[in-house]
Design a protein around this motif. Structure first.
Motif, PDB file in Angstrom:
ATOM      1  N   GLY A   9      49.351  35.148  39.497  1.00 18.52           N
ATOM      2  CA  GLY A   9      48.061  35.254  40.345  1.00 18.52           C
ATOM      3  C   GLY A   9      48.409  34.191  39.211  1.00 18.52           C
ATOM      4  O   GLY A   9      48.170  34.130  37.633  1.00 18.52           O
ATOM      5  N   VAL A  12      43.138  31.204  35.506  1.00 21.87           N
ATOM      6  CA  VAL A  12      43.057  30.771  34.061  1.00 21.87           C
ATOM      7  C   VAL A  12      43.734  31.343  33.492  1.00 21.87           C
ATOM      8  O   VAL A  12      45.178  30.728  32.655  1.00 21.87           O
ATOM      9  N   GLY A  14      46.880  34.038  34.077  1.00 21.93           N
ATOM     10  CA  GLY A  14      47.727  34.193  34.567  1.00 21.93           C
ATOM     11  C   GLY A  14      48.456  32.299  34.001  1.00 21.93           C
ATOM     12  O   GLY A  14      50.015  32.791  33.678  1.00 21.93           O
ATOM     13  N   ASN A  32      52.049  31.683  42.975  1.00 24.95           N
ATOM     14  CA  ASN A  32      50.277  32.440  43.415  1.00 24.95           C
ATOM     15  C   ASN A  32      49.479  32.366  44.310  1.00 24.95           C
ATOM     16  O   ASN A  32      50.495  31.564  45.924  1.00 24.95           O
ATOM     17  N   ARG A  33      48.955  32.917  45.533  1.00 25.54           N
ATOM     18  CA  ARG A  33      48.618  33.005  46.888  1.00 25.54           C
ATOM     19  C   ARG A  33      47.948  31.509  47.224  1.00 25.54           C
ATOM     20  O   ARG A  33      49.348  31.234  48.159  1.00 25.54           O
ATOM     21  N   SER A  34      47.812  31.064  46.872  1.00 25.03           N
ATOM     22  CA  SER A  34      47.641  29.911  47.444  1.00 25.03           C
ATOM     23  C   SER A  34      48.770  29.448  46.840  1.00 25.03           C
ATOM     24  O   SER A  34      48.101  28.427  45.258  1.00 25.03           O
ATOM     25  N   VAL A  74      46.001  38.796  38.695  1.00 21.35           N
ATOM     26  CA  VAL A  74      45.053  38.683  40.037  1.00 21.35           C
ATOM     27  C   VAL A  74      43.807  39.401  39.153  1.00 21.35           C
ATOM     28  O   VAL A  74      43.475  40.211  38.198  1.00 21.35           O
ATOM     29  N   ALA A  76      40.887  41.370  38.916  1.00 23.69           N
ATOM     30  CA  ALA A  76      40.902  43.541  39.329  1.00 23.69           C
ATOM     31  C   ALA A  76      40.403  43.578  39.878  1.00 23.69           C
ATOM     32  O   ALA A  76      39.859  43.014  41.046  1.00 23.69           O
ATOM     33  N   PRO A  79      42.309  43.269  44.999  1.00 24.11           N
ATOM     34  CA  PRO A  79      43.546  42.334  44.330  1.00 24.11           C
ATOM     35  C   PRO A  79      44.216  42.835  44.146  1.00 24.11           C
ATOM     36  O   PRO A  79      45.353  42.477  44.888  1.00 24.11           O
ATOM     37  N   ALA A  82      46.267  44.462  46.523  1.00 24.68           N
ATOM     38  CA  ALA A  82      46.860  44.160  47.482  1.00 24.68           C
ATOM     39  C   ALA A  82      48.333  43.367  47.011  1.00 24.68           C
ATOM     40  O   ALA A  82      49.271  43.322  48.120  1.00 24.68           O
ATOM     41  N   VAL A  83      48.371  42.577  46.331  1.00 30.75           N
ATOM     42  CA  VAL A  83      49.622  41.882  45.381  1.00 30.75           C
ATOM     43  C   VAL A  83      50.830  42.892  44.920  1.00 30.75           C
ATOM     44  O   VAL A  83      51.538  43.320  45.525  1.00 30.75           O
ATOM     45  N   VAL A 127      45.055  42.607  27.925  1.00 33.27           N
ATOM     46  CA  VAL A 127      45.553  41.630  27.463  1.00 33.27           C
ATOM     47  C   VAL A 127      44.132  41.066  26.393  1.00 33.27           C
ATOM     48  O   VAL A 127      43.525  40.783  27.310  1.00 33.27           O
ATOM     49  N   GLY A 130      40.802  36.226  26.017  1.00 31.53           N
ATOM     50  CA  GLY A 130      40.659  35.017  26.813  1.00 31.53           C
ATOM     51  C   GLY A 130      41.639  34.040  27.295  1.00 31.53           C
ATOM     52  O   GLY A 130      42.481  34.941  26.624  1.00 31.53           O
ATOM     53  N   GLU A 131      40.793  32.340  27.810  1.00 35.28           N
ATOM     54  CA  GLU A 131      41.838  32.088  27.717  1.00 35.28           C
ATOM     55  C   GLU A 131      43.307  31.727  26.994  1.00 35.28           C
ATOM     56  O   GLU A 131      43.951  31.044  26.783  1.00 35.28           O
ATOM     57  N   LYS A 182      42.548  49.064  25.670  1.00 34.29           N
ATOM     58  CA  LYS A 182      41.885  47.169  26.446  1.00 34.29           C
ATOM     59  C   LYS A 182      40.767  47.842  26.297  1.00 34.29           C
ATOM     60  O   LYS A 182      39.113  47.431  25.956  1.00 34.29           O
TER      61      LYS A 182
HETATM   62  P1  NDP Z   1      40.383  35.976  38.950  1.00 35.61           P
HETATM   63  O1  NDP Z   1      39.950  36.896  37.983  1.00 35.61           O
HETATM   64  O2  NDP Z   1      39.065  34.645  39.100  1.00 35.61           O
HETATM   65  O3  NDP Z   1      40.833  35.735  39.895  1.00 35.61           O
HETATM   66  C1  NDP Z   1      41.757  34.445  40.559  1.00 35.61           C
HETATM   67  C2  NDP Z   1      43.284  35.291  41.170  1.00 35.61           C
HETATM   68  O4  NDP Z   1      43.998  36.488  41.707  1.00 35.61           O
HETATM   69  C3  NDP Z   1      43.488  33.509  41.230  1.00 35.61           C
HETATM   70  O5  NDP Z   1      45.275  33.537  41.087  1.00 35.61           O
HETATM   71  C4  NDP Z   1      43.493  34.264  42.925  1.00 35.61           C
HETATM   72  O6  NDP Z   1      44.423  33.758  44.053  1.00 35.61           O
HETATM   73  C5  NDP Z   1      44.214  35.886  41.992  1.00 35.61           C
HETATM   74  N1  NDP Z   1      43.594  36.991  43.689  1.00 35.61           N
HETATM   75  C6  NDP Z   1      42.590  36.503  43.821  1.00 35.61           C
HETATM   76  N2  NDP Z   1      42.271  38.036  45.435  1.00 35.61           N
HETATM   77  C7  NDP Z   1      43.670  37.716  45.838  1.00 35.61           C
HETATM   78  C8  NDP Z   1      44.708  38.564  46.637  1.00 35.61           C
HETATM   79  N3  NDP Z   1      43.947  39.558  47.798  1.00 35.61           N
HETATM   80  N4  NDP Z   1      45.730  38.273  46.722  1.00 35.61           N
HETATM   81  C9  NDP Z   1      46.270  37.946  45.910  1.00 35.61           C
HETATM   82  N5  NDP Z   1      46.097  36.906  44.792  1.00 35.61           N
HETATM   83  C10 NDP Z   1      44.499  37.017  45.043  1.00 35.61           C
HETATM   84  O7  NDP Z   1      41.418  35.526  37.606  1.00 35.61           O
HETATM   85  P2  NDP Z   1      41.500  35.464  36.158  1.00 35.61           P
HETATM   86  O8  NDP Z   1      41.885  34.684  35.125  1.00 35.61           O
HETATM   87  O9  NDP Z   1      40.281  34.455  35.006  1.00 35.61           O
HETATM   88  O10 NDP Z   1      41.849  36.718  34.829  1.00 35.61           O
HETATM   89  C11 NDP Z   1      42.587  37.035  35.733  1.00 35.61           C
HETATM   90  C12 NDP Z   1      42.740  38.546  35.340  1.00 35.61           C
HETATM   91  O11 NDP Z   1      42.688  38.745  34.312  1.00 35.61           O
HETATM   92  C13 NDP Z   1      41.490  39.232  35.880  1.00 35.61           C
HETATM   93  O12 NDP Z   1      42.315  40.936  36.388  1.00 35.61           O
HETATM   94  C14 NDP Z   1      40.727  39.346  34.790  1.00 35.61           C
HETATM   95  O13 NDP Z   1      39.526  40.666  34.891  1.00 35.61           O
HETATM   96  C15 NDP Z   1      42.098  39.240  33.549  1.00 35.61           C
HETATM   97  N6  NDP Z   1      41.650  39.032  32.655  1.00 35.61           N
HETATM   98  C16 NDP Z   1      40.293  38.286  32.203  1.00 35.61           C
HETATM   99  C17 NDP Z   1      40.339  37.451  30.416  1.00 35.61           C
HETATM  100  C18 NDP Z   1      39.614  36.312  31.353  1.00 35.61           C
HETATM  101  O14 NDP Z   1      38.865  35.632  30.181  1.00 35.61           O
HETATM  102  N7  NDP Z   1      39.184  35.311  32.073  1.00 35.61           N
HETATM  103  C19 NDP Z   1      40.241  38.372  30.328  1.00 35.61           C
HETATM  104  C20 NDP Z   1      41.146  39.116  30.425  1.00 35.61           C
HETATM  105  C21 NDP Z   1      41.659  39.740  31.147  1.00 35.61           C
HETATM  106  P3  NDP Z   1      43.981  31.912  44.632  1.00 35.61           P
HETATM  107  O15 NDP Z   1      44.485  31.256  43.207  1.00 35.61           O
HETATM  108  O16 NDP Z   1      44.443  32.509  45.560  1.00 35.61           O
HETATM  109  O17 NDP Z   1      42.541  32.659  45.279  1.00 35.61           O
END
Ligand code: NDP
Length: 478
Positions: A9, A12, A14, A32-34, A74, A76, A79, A82-83, A127, A130-131, A182
């Motif tokens: 995943g 941003v 990951g 990463n999936r893609s 990935v 929340a 997904p 699934a992973v 965690v 943010g990013e 958290k």
């Molecule tokens: P997103 O929540 O936007 O998720 C995107 C990622 O999930 C991509 O890598 C995507 O892969 C993958 N994904 C989505 N669906 C699937 C699936 N069915 N199977 C496999 N992979 C999948 O990314 P963020 O980086 O923003 O957040 C990641 C996690 O961290 C989330 O749970 C979020 O709540 C948490 N978080 C986020 C914070 C933030 O500030 N953004 C802070 C703290 C926690 P693909 O590229 O292939 O689409």
């Protein structure tokens, strides 16, 4: 197998977490999936450390040293399931799956149970930061087994934010404890932001001040006991001027606050646990209220706003100081409630969460990072069983010093028609705790009257019922 830890995943969060790991000398398997995101990470940041890239989940798992540790970062919800389902058949007993997404702690408990049946460790990890935090050092709140922390602890502690040489990461407790803590962190963040917003609103209308002037007040406050990341960025946001219109940025932003749901989760869990987290609840509801544009418009039409402007301008300095003290006291209440919630969750689920240590890991990396958290840690270090943070000597003094200001601010804002849901409900909570007798006695009487729900007496043990419909004699309930 050469990688120390893996991240699947690479959006941003990951990507930045993987870079942070690599920058600290850990060899990181990435997936990463893609596959485009995996390739981009290698081409953009490959030089920062050792990345072992894979395009299939099977290759990714094979590239990890055993026991394997896989971070799932990935989206929340579904997904994540699934992973995890994809990972289970590829892993072996003793391996560790870490979910660093924003999962609900009850989902984490469910997943932990499932993975335990496969001989795998499941570590739901909060965690925050943010990013930017993910890259430069977040606050990390891992749950799961103590055994899994033996492997993960040194890695996580190396990449976490550091304050006074202490990493902002501890093993919070078993199964869902990390995600629960958290969640409460985010709830407190809601309360903190609402309190700041109310303080801004009061200063703006009470003093008829400009956002720029209020930014200076916040900047000043950030040099004292309120010093925190949120106060610091409040000054930045208030000082910002819109590039398109030249107007203060806050005046061109639509006044409807959005939410992703962690405040709501906190309030929902608090209702289940019976913990009165009124500050967080008011903050969550205040966001909802702001979003009800149609109702706001309807109310404005029939109750035109006659707010006095500059109602506090006669004593500017005194008013600013009152608002500062009211903000601090309300903030103490919000944190006291949040820490009560952690205690209640910990007792309900048998997590044994150390509240002082939790305060320690929130001092850096996360959104609510603040000087104030040192005081909370000290309070719990002095008395781990403290019934409420409000009763610890430091906070007794802080609140006592502020209480007159707090009352003035709440009373004056009510008179002026400026809504202060979090300031006023925090004051009501404080007064509720310290009141000698509460009207809850009357509520018990009413409940017994209409529903024979029984009541307890101040002078004898057991439950009683009065025969309200006949001769009003009292009997001991079975
Ligand atoms: P997103 O929540 O936007 O998720 C995107 C990622 O999930 C991509 O890598 C995507 O892969 C993958 N994904 C989505 N669906 C699937 C699936 N069915 N199977 C496999 N992979 C999948 O990314 P963020 O980086 O923003 O957040 C990641 C996690 O961290 C989330 O749970 C979020 O709540 C948490 N978080 C986020 C914070 C933030 O500030 N953004 C802070 C703290 C926690 P693909 O590229 O292939 O689409």
């Amino acid at each position: 197998a050469t990688a120390d830890i893996g991240v699947t995943g690479l959006a941003v969060m990951g990507r930045n977490l993987a870079r942070n790991l690599a920058r600290h000398g850990h060899a990181v398997a990435i997936h990463n999936r893609s596959p485009e995101k995996t390739r981009a990470l290698v081409s953009d940041h490959g030089y920062e450390g050792t990345f072992v890239a894979s395009e299939s989940m099977a290759d990714f798992v094979t590239s990890l040293k055993r026991p394997r540790a896989v971070i799932v970062m990935v989206k929340a919800g579904q997904p994540t399931d699934a992973v995890i389902d994809e990972l289970i058949p590829l892993l072996e007993p003793g391996d560790i799956v870490v979910d660093c997404g924003n999962a609900h702690f009850l989902d984490t408990r469910r997943r932990e149970e499932t993975l335990r049946e496969h001989g795998l460790h499941f570590v739901g990890t909060g965690v925050s930061g943010g990013e930017e935090g993910a890259l430069r050092g977040p606050s990390i709140m891992p749950g799961g087994s103590a055994e899994s922390y033996q492997k993960l602890g040194p890695i996580f502690e190396s990449i976490a934010a550091q304050v006074d040489g202490v990493p902002c990461c501890i093993h919070v407790g078993p199964d869902g404890a990390g995600h629960f803590v958290k969640m409460v962190h985010n709830g407190i963040e809601y309360a903190d932001m609402q309190l700041i917003a109310e303080a801004y609103d009061l200063l703006r209308s009470g003093l008829d001040a400009t956002p720029g002037q209020i930014a200076d007040i916040f900047r000043e406050w950030n040099r004292g006991s309120l010093e925190s990341f949120l106060i610091e960025i409040t000054a930045d946001v208030l000082a910002h001027v819109d590039g398109r219109t030249g107007r203060p940025f806050v005046d061109v932003v639509l006044d409807q606050a959005e939410q992703k749901g962690t405040g709501r989760w906190t309030v929902q869990s608090a209702l289940d646990l019976g913990v009165p987290i009124t500050g967080i609840a008011e903050a969550t509801f205040a966001r909802s209220l702001s979003g009800h544009a149609e109702q706001r418009e309807a109310a404005r039409a029939v109750f035109p706003v006659t707010n006095e402007l500059a109602w506090a301008a006669d004593d500017r300095e005194g008013f600013i100081e009152d608002v500062r003290k009211a903000l601090y006291a309300s903030k103490v209440v919000a944190y006291a409630q949040g820490f009560d919630m952690i205690k209640a969750g910990s007792e309900e689920y048998g997590w044994n969460v150390d509240r002082g240590a939790t305060a320690t890991i929130w001092r850096g990396g996360c959104i609510i990072r603040a000087r104030f958290l040192d005081r909370i840690r000290e309070a719990y270090d002095d008395d781990p069983e403290l019934p409420t943070l409000l009763a610890s000597p430091y906070f007794v003094k802080a609140v006592s010093d502020g209480v007159e200001s707090w009352r003035r601010v709440v009373a004056d804002s009510a008179r002026a028609g400026v809504p202060t849901p979090a300031f006023s409900s925090s004051l009501a909570y404080f007064d509720g705790l310290r009141r000698g007798r509460l009207p809850a006695a009357l509520i018990q009487g009413l409940r017994d009257n209409f529903g024979a729900h029984t009541y307890r007496r101040v002078d004898s043990e057991g439950a009683f019922h009065t025969l309200w419909g006949s001769d009003k004699t009292e009997s001991a309930a079975r």
